[in-house]
Write an enzyme that holds these catalytic residues in place. Structure first.
Site, PDB file in Angstrom:
ATOM      1  N   LYS A 194      76.117  48.140   8.277  1.00 54.29           N
ATOM      2  CA  LYS A 194      76.950  48.993   7.408  1.00 54.29           C
ATOM      3  C   LYS A 194      78.108  49.492   8.251  1.00 54.29           C
ATOM      4  O   LYS A 194      77.994  49.567   9.479  1.00 54.29           O
ATOM      5  CB  LYS A 194      76.131  50.184   6.890  1.00 54.29           C
ATOM      6  CG  LYS A 194      76.704  50.845   5.652  1.00 54.29           C
ATOM      7  CD  LYS A 194      76.293  50.157   4.377  1.00 54.29           C
ATOM      8  CE  LYS A 194      77.060  50.693   3.190  1.00 54.29           C
ATOM      9  NZ  LYS A 194      76.549  50.148   1.915  1.00 54.29           N
ATOM     10  N   ASP A 211      81.914  49.050  -0.587  1.00 50.99           N
ATOM     11  CA  ASP A 211      81.002  50.158  -0.919  1.00 50.99           C
ATOM     12  C   ASP A 211      81.924  51.241  -1.482  1.00 50.99           C
ATOM     13  O   ASP A 211      83.038  50.931  -1.941  1.00 50.99           O
ATOM     14  CB  ASP A 211      80.230  50.629   0.328  1.00 50.99           C
ATOM     15  CG  ASP A 211      79.107  51.619  -0.001  1.00 50.99           C
ATOM     16  OD1 ASP A 211      78.090  51.201  -0.544  1.00 50.99           O
ATOM     17  OD2 ASP A 211      79.260  52.837   0.276  1.00 50.99           O
TER      18      ASP A 211
END
Ligand code: NDP
Length: 434
Positions: A114, A154
């Site tokens: 991430k 995201d």
């Protein structure tokens, strides 16, 4: 905790997994002997960097960039980039940790990662966003690659941002390759990727409802957020005969008792994706209720699909939801329910689908985008939707396999945590001291 101070979200995510694994590890001591738990909480690598860029007034700006390469036991690091002012190391570590289990559950060969930045795209011009993305990629490019680490979108990173970053990567590396997912359809993207997380969550909710002889037809649904995940959640709920009555953003929520039908959803998509406006404008246009500074969980409904951000349903809100007759909560966002809220859902025996299972459809279709890039071909919409549905069904079965208790209750939290753990742990054991 002393090793990772000021990372409450990361502690929260790890704590939940450790609780789920407690009995399982006692029954399977090989994982304890190999110290998998101690290893799996430690990122393989963290990259933190300065992102300097110049705004439209010619002023120098500086943000912080991150990439957490958490685990590559079963495939290249894979996970989104988040651009939001609240981004910090602890939040990205929690997201990267969750991603390891989620990617394992999809059945596809993807490790977990991430990244992102504390940059806020809100209120910035397209040129400012482009300059930021170019600067961000000018450092990130050296750490990623189609067989190494494949970022995606995201919060705050949609098609526009992926485009700017992909363009810069291509200039630097001089390769047209599948290094990012969520790309535009005409330059390597996959059909159904924008829809995948929202659709996937509704498919997962449908599977949970089936275990109680129920379906979405005729159900009233609360959705939070109004971005990518929320929008396609509404589309799929409408498609399956449910009625969504709320949407929100970080300023407040709207309640439309008549339901957000496909026509109104088109307006939301235009408002959020093109105009980059606020959800309040929906209430002004359709004359419905708008509640400033609040979340939608006090409204009465059968199902709740939180799709905004972490820790957006607390204990009190969970009690209210269940008290109002809510029978199913399925998480489109990552970790939207606090541990206390989850406790309430499980104690009351309602259907609760945790994000790492329920919202895995997005990364699953990202995995399918990687496959199509490698094969240099395009699958049809129907083919990808079919694959997405069967992946969500498979994740549901894994949760049932590992999460069904003696009294027949399916604890999807335990199911997802144990099911996601086993594949990664076995790979780590086979690979030695990694
Ligand atoms: P978007 O940026 O498209 O939308 C995010 C939405 O959530 C916006 O409406 C935003 O409102 C709201 N929001 C963001 N932060 C907050 C906050 N602190 N408080 C209240 N509302 C907030 O992001 P996505 O739809 O892509 O992501 C939503 C969630 O889903 C995230 O948790 C993400 O990690 C998760 N997720 C996304 C996937 C994907 O494929 N996109 C895959 C799997 C999970 P505002 O405009 O006011 O900021």
């Amino acid at each position: 905790m002393a090793k990772n101070p000021a990372e409450p979200e990361f502690h929260q995510a790890v704590h939940e997994v450790v609780e789920s694994l407690d009995h399982f590890l006692d029954e399977n001591p090989k994982y304890k002997h190999a110290r998998i738990l101690e290893r799996i909480v430690e990122p393989e690598r963290i990259i933190m960097f300065r992102v300097p860029w110049v705004n439209d007034k010619g002023e120098m700006q500086v943000n912080r960039g991150f990439r957490i390469e958490m685990n590559s036991a079963i495939g290249p690091y894979k996970g989104g980039l988040r651009f939001h002012p609240t981004v910090n190391l602890g939040i990205l570590k929690f997201l990267a940790f969750e991603q390891v289990f989620k990617n394992s559950l999809t059945t596809l060969p993807m490790g977990g990662g991430k990244g992102g930045s504390d940059f806020d795209p809100k209120g910035k011009s397209d040129n400012e966003v482009m300059r930021f993305c170019q600067s961000f990629m000018t450092e990130l490019y050296r750490h990623i690659g189609p067989n190494t680490d494949v970022p995606a979108g995201d919060i705050g990173v949609g098609g526009r941002e992926i485009g700017f970053m992909y363009g810069q990567y291509k200039r630097i590396v001089n390769e047209f390759t599948g290094v990012l997912t969520g790309k535009g359809l005409k330059w390597g993207g996959s059909l159904i990727r924008p829809e995948a997380t929202g659709y996937g969550n509704v498919y997962f909710a449908q599977e949970m409802l089936k275990t109680r002889g129920e379906s979405l037809k005729g159900k009233t649904v609360l959705v939070s957020g109004s971005g990518n995940v929320a929008q396609f959640t509404v589309e799929k709920v409408n498609n399956l005969g449910g009625k969504v009555v709320t949407l929100s953003d970080s300023s407040g929520y709207i309640f439309d008792a008549d339901g957000i039908d496909d026509e109104k959803l088109k307006y939301v998509m235009h408002l959020k994706n093109n105009k980059r406006g606020r959800i309040k404008e929906y209430a002004d246009k359709y004359g419905c209720k708008y509640v400033e500074g609040e979340r939608p969980w006090t409204e009465k409904a059968d199902i709740a699909l939180p799709s905004a951000t972490q820790n957006e349903i607390n204990e009190t809100e969970a009690i209210t939801l269940v008290g109002n007759g809510c029978m199913c909560v399925s998480e489109g966002a990552n970790m939207p329910s606090t541990p206390e809220a989850i406790q309430i859902f499980i104690e009351k025996g309602i259907l609760f689908g945790p994000g790492k299972a329920a919202n895995a459809g997005g990364v699953a279709v990202s995995g399918l985008e990687m496959t199509q890039n490698s094969m240099r071909l395009h699958w049809t919409r129907e083919e990808i939707d079919q694959r997405l549905q069967s992946i969500m069904q498979s994740i549901h079965s894994t949760c049932c396999q590992y999460g069904t208790k003696e009294n027949g209750f399916i604890n999807y939290v335990d199911g997802a945590n144990i099911g996601g753990f086993v594949k990664v742990a076995d790979a780590m054991m086979a690979q030695g001291a990694v």
